[in-house]
Design an enzyme around this catalytic site. Structure first.
Site, PDB file in Angstrom:
ATOM      1  N   LYS A 218      -0.225  59.282  46.304  1.00 20.74           N
ATOM      2  CA  LYS A 218       0.314  60.427  47.055  1.00 20.74           C
ATOM      3  C   LYS A 218      -0.733  61.118  47.922  1.00 20.74           C
ATOM      4  CE  LYS A 218       4.632  61.100  44.794  1.00 20.74           C
ATOM      5  NZ  LYS A 218       5.444  61.802  43.807  1.00 20.74           N
ATOM      6  N   ARG A 252       4.593  57.186  36.746  1.00 19.75           N
ATOM      7  CA  ARG A 252       5.373  56.411  37.721  1.00 19.75           C
ATOM      8  C   ARG A 252       4.397  55.882  38.764  1.00 19.75           C
ATOM      9  NH1 ARG A 252       7.627  57.175  42.729  1.00 19.75           N
ATOM     10  NH2 ARG A 252       9.699  56.296  43.082  1.00 19.75           N
TER      11      ARG A 252
HETATM   12  N1  HH2 Z   1       8.055  60.287  43.915  1.00 23.61           N
HETATM   13  C1  HH2 Z   1       8.628  59.581  44.914  1.00 23.61           C
HETATM   14  C2  HH2 Z   1       9.960  59.145  44.796  1.00 23.61           C
HETATM   15  N2  HH2 Z   1      10.677  59.400  43.688  1.00 23.61           N
HETATM   16  N3  HH2 Z   1      10.839  60.341  41.546  1.00 23.61           N
HETATM   17  C3  HH2 Z   1      10.287  61.032  40.539  1.00 23.61           C
HETATM   18  N4  HH2 Z   1      10.990  61.292  39.426  1.00 23.61           N
HETATM   19  N5  HH2 Z   1       9.004  61.513  40.604  1.00 23.61           N
HETATM   20  C4  HH2 Z   1       8.219  61.297  41.698  1.00 23.61           C
HETATM   21  O1  HH2 Z   1       7.062  61.786  41.722  1.00 23.61           O
HETATM   22  C5  HH2 Z   1       8.771  60.552  42.784  1.00 23.61           C
HETATM   23  C6  HH2 Z   1      10.113  60.088  42.672  1.00 23.61           C
HETATM   24  C7  HH2 Z   1       7.830  59.245  46.129  1.00 23.61           C
HETATM   25  O2  HH2 Z   1       7.153  58.018  45.997  1.00 23.61           O
HETATM   26  P1  HH2 Z   1       7.702  56.623  46.562  1.00 23.61           P
HETATM   27  O3  HH2 Z   1       8.982  56.251  45.890  1.00 23.61           O
HETATM   28  O4  HH2 Z   1       6.655  55.600  46.478  1.00 23.61           O
HETATM   29  O5  HH2 Z   1       7.899  56.890  48.112  1.00 23.61           O
HETATM   30  P2  HH2 Z   1       9.159  57.077  49.051  1.00 23.61           P
HETATM   31  O6  HH2 Z   1       9.887  58.303  48.598  1.00 23.61           O
HETATM   32  O7  HH2 Z   1       8.571  57.208  50.423  1.00 23.61           O
HETATM   33  O8  HH2 Z   1      10.041  55.859  48.907  1.00 23.61           O
END
Ligand code: HH2
Length: 276
Positions: A218, A252
């Protein structure tokens, strides 16, 4: 199909592997867009040590506008059908749309990960009806504008603690029993808010529910040490380790193999420290 449960009794930190079936996720967008690539990646994450596979088809990166339910489902259903019977570990679906959640639960998904914290009553209803688990994440604002001016007048830790307590109570009242709480690192938070939450995680333990943190790659890591998202594994591991020492139960992550090794070491050190 019976709902698969997470094994919270193992005493280990559990690893939630991220699979983004999106063209635009902030660190891995476009890599797993074909159903074959997505299904292969899910099985690879399990083989690398994931205890849970979190599949998302809508990016929530700051500034993102979102996609329709039809588009989300078109991305999710093929890979989900291909993997759900092959995986031993549970699958969560990262969505905020009840119709997407319902369709995926009908195909055998086990948990819903809602970054809008189940504020839509229908989301609670479909999750409870399926006997599925819930990952409840805090976000201030919405991805489109959440980083414009985050502010927590009552202090970031007390405010989010009260919010998660209230959401957990609402889910329990509706019959959702397997609840995981997540302070939502990076979702409507300043750098200092993110640091205060990670440092203050122990404050959430009195809620008596498993804690998940999503720190992987992040932007707070890039703010502390300028780097592209894909080059933030060292910062990810440092943050996961501190979160685990402070009480996180689930991390995660995109880099499951590396996190599994690091968390095994963190768990052993935590246990040794507790025995002193
Ligand atoms: N972070 C992201 C997406 N979903 N869900 C939970 N519960 N907690 C988190 O910290 C979280 C989440 C963002 O990361 P990522 O899925 O890699 O990116 P993107 O939203 O751009 O797909």
């Amino acid at each position: 199909m019976p709902v698969k449960k997470l094994d919270h009794k193992s005493g280990r930190t559990l690893i939630c592997g991220v699979l983004n079936i999106t063209p635009d996720s902030f660190s891995d967008g476009g890599r797993y867009l074909s159903p074959e690539a997505a299904a292969e990646r899910a099985l690879e994450l399990e083989a690398q040590g994931a205890d849970l596979i979190d599949i998302g088809a809508e990016s929530s990166r700051p500034g993102s506008a979102g996609v329709s339910a039809a588009e989300e489902l078109a991305r999710l259903l093929g890979p989900l059908r291909a993997i759900v019977k092959k995986l031993r570990v549970p699958v969560s679906i990262d969505t905020c749309k009840p119709e997407v959640a319902a369709a995926c639960l009908a195909e055998g998904a086990d948990l819903i990960n809602d970054i809008t914290s189940f504020t839509d009553e229908n989301m609670i209803r479909v999750t409870a009806a399926a006997g599925a688990g819930a990952i409840v994440m805090h976000m201030q604002g919405r991805p489109r504008d959440m980083q414009a001016a985050p502010a927590y007048a009552g202090g970031v830790v007390p405010e989010i603690h009260a919010f998660l307590a209230e959401r957990a109570a609402a889910l329990k009242r509706a019959g959702v029993n397997d609840i995981i709480l997540d302070p939502g690192i990076g979702f409507g938070k300043t750098l200092q808010d993110n640091l205060d939450l990670m440092a203050g995680l122990a404050r959430f333990k009195d809620l008596g529910l498993p804690l998940l943190v999503g720190v992987s790659r992040k932007s707070f890591i890039g703010a502390l040490f300028p780097s592209e998202p894909a080059a933030r594994l060292p910062g990810t591991i440092a943050a996961c380790t501190v979160c685990v020492m402070n009480g996180a139960d689930i991390v995660r992550v995109h880099d499951v193999r590396e996190a599994a090794q690091a968390m095994a070491v963190a768990d052993a050190l935590k246990k040794a420290g507790a025995a002193k």
